[in-house]
Design a protein around this motif. Structure first.
Motif, short mmCIF file in Angstrom:
data_model
loop_
_atom_site.label_atom_id
_atom_site.label_comp_id
_atom_site.label_asym_id
_atom_site.label_seq_id
_atom_site.Cartn_x
_atom_site.Cartn_y
_atom_site.Cartn_z
N LEU A 21 0.83 -1.21 0.00
CA LEU A 21 0.00 0.00 0.00
C LEU A 21 0.86 1.25 0.00
N ARG A 22 1.88 1.27 0.82
CA ARG A 22 2.74 2.45 0.94
C ARG A 22 3.54 2.72 -0.34
N TYR A 23 3.75 1.69 -1.12
CA TYR A 23 4.38 1.89 -2.43
C TYR A 23 3.35 2.34 -3.47
N ILE A 24 2.16 1.75 -3.41
CA ILE A 24 1.12 2.12 -4.38
C ILE A 24 0.81 3.60 -4.32
N ILE A 25 0.73 4.16 -3.11
CA ILE A 25 0.33 5.57 -2.98
C ILE A 25 1.43 6.54 -3.39
N THR A 26 2.60 5.99 -3.76
CA THR A 26 3.63 6.85 -4.36
C THR A 26 3.37 7.03 -5.85
N GLY A 27 2.49 6.17 -6.41
CA GLY A 27 2.23 6.22 -7.84
C GLY A 27 3.05 5.21 -8.63
N MET A 28 3.81 4.37 -7.92
CA MET A 28 4.65 3.39 -8.60
C MET A 28 3.81 2.32 -9.28
N LEU A 29 4.32 1.78 -10.38
CA LEU A 29 3.66 0.70 -11.09
C LEU A 29 3.99 -0.64 -10.44
N ASN A 30 3.19 -1.65 -10.78
CA ASN A 30 3.41 -2.99 -10.20
C ASN A 30 4.84 -3.47 -10.43
N LYS A 31 5.36 -3.25 -11.64
CA LYS A 31 6.71 -3.70 -11.98
C LYS A 31 7.75 -3.04 -11.09
N GLN A 32 7.57 -1.74 -10.85
CA GLN A 32 8.52 -1.01 -10.01
C GLN A 32 8.46 -1.48 -8.56
N ILE A 33 7.25 -1.74 -8.08
CA ILE A 33 7.08 -2.22 -6.70
C ILE A 33 7.70 -3.61 -6.56
N ALA A 34 7.50 -4.44 -7.57
CA ALA A 34 8.07 -5.79 -7.54
C ALA A 34 9.58 -5.75 -7.42
N LEU A 35 10.21 -4.83 -8.15
CA LEU A 35 11.67 -4.69 -8.07
C LEU A 35 12.11 -4.24 -6.68
N LYS A 36 11.36 -3.30 -6.11
CA LYS A 36 11.69 -2.79 -4.78
C LYS A 36 11.59 -3.89 -3.72
#
Length: 216
Positions: free
Chosen positions: A160-175
């Motif tokens: 959730l905390r990554y989603i609300i930054t506006g990041m895409l699924n691919k970017q969150i997966a990498l993080k």
């Protein structure tokens, strides 16, 4: 979305009159009940009001400044310390500018000097009731949001905390070093549990309860 009228009628407003003058209490109580339809409760002192159970409905305080024992300003300080936030309208025959400035800085809605016009008083009370109505609506909304967020798993909270930054699924997966498909599943469950359909709604909910986005 709840409209203004339903918010105002969802609760029966109560005005608490605190004044050591019995005649003032009686006349104000009559005015509040007959002219505006408010529920009125009267108290002869600040100490007497503090002995009352914590009020959980919509209302405001109509508070005399100069009273034996705790003054109106003292009561305001006590309520602020106790996180008891009923809007306050001060009424006084002894007020001065520094006193009114102090009261307003500490959250008072208005400061009326006796004698005051009934319409002026009722207008101030209406403003205070409206303020309390919306404050309580926001409080209960925040409680509901926290309840829904409590349904999230630790990993969903993290996503959730990554989603609300506006990041895409691919970017969150990498993080997070997880599969993009897994992020997509988490995103879907978060949306479902929080009853939202967009990232914009997620951001709004997070802001209302102070959830900060994870730094990119």
């Amino acid at each position: 979305m709840t409209d203004d009228r339903s918010l105002m009628t969802a609760f029966k407003p109560t005005v608490f009159v605190i004044d050591d003058d019995a005649s003032v209490r009686k006349s104000l109580s009559r005015l509040l009940r007959s002219s505006a339809g408010y529920t009125a409760e009267t108290f002869a002192s600040a100490e007497e009001f503090l002995g009352r159970d914590h009020f959980k409905g919509v209302g405001c305080l109509l508070l005399d400044v100069q009273m034996p024992g705790l003054s109106g300003i003292d009561l305001q300080k006590e309520l602020n310390k106790a996180d008891y936030h009923l809007p306050i309208i001060f009424i006084t025959g002894h007020g001065d500018i520094p006193m009114s400035v102090e009261a307003m800085k500490k959250g008072a809605v208005d400061f009326l000097t006796k004698p005051f016009d009934d319409k002026e008083l009722l207008r101030a009370i209406g403003k205070a009731i409206e303020k309390d109505t919306y404050a309580r609506a926001e409080y209960h909304e925040a409680l509901d949001i926290r309840r829904r967020i409590g349904l999230l798993t630790p990993r969903e909270n993290e996503v959730l905390r990554y989603i609300i930054t506006g990041m895409l699924n691919k970017q969150i997966a990498l993080k997070l070093d997880i599969a993009e498909k897994t992020v997509k599943v988490h995103r879907g469950r978060i949306m479902e549990k929080l009853c939202v359909d967009s990232v914009a709604e997620l951001v709004r909910l997070a802001e209302k309860v102070g959830i900060k986005p994870t730094e990119k």
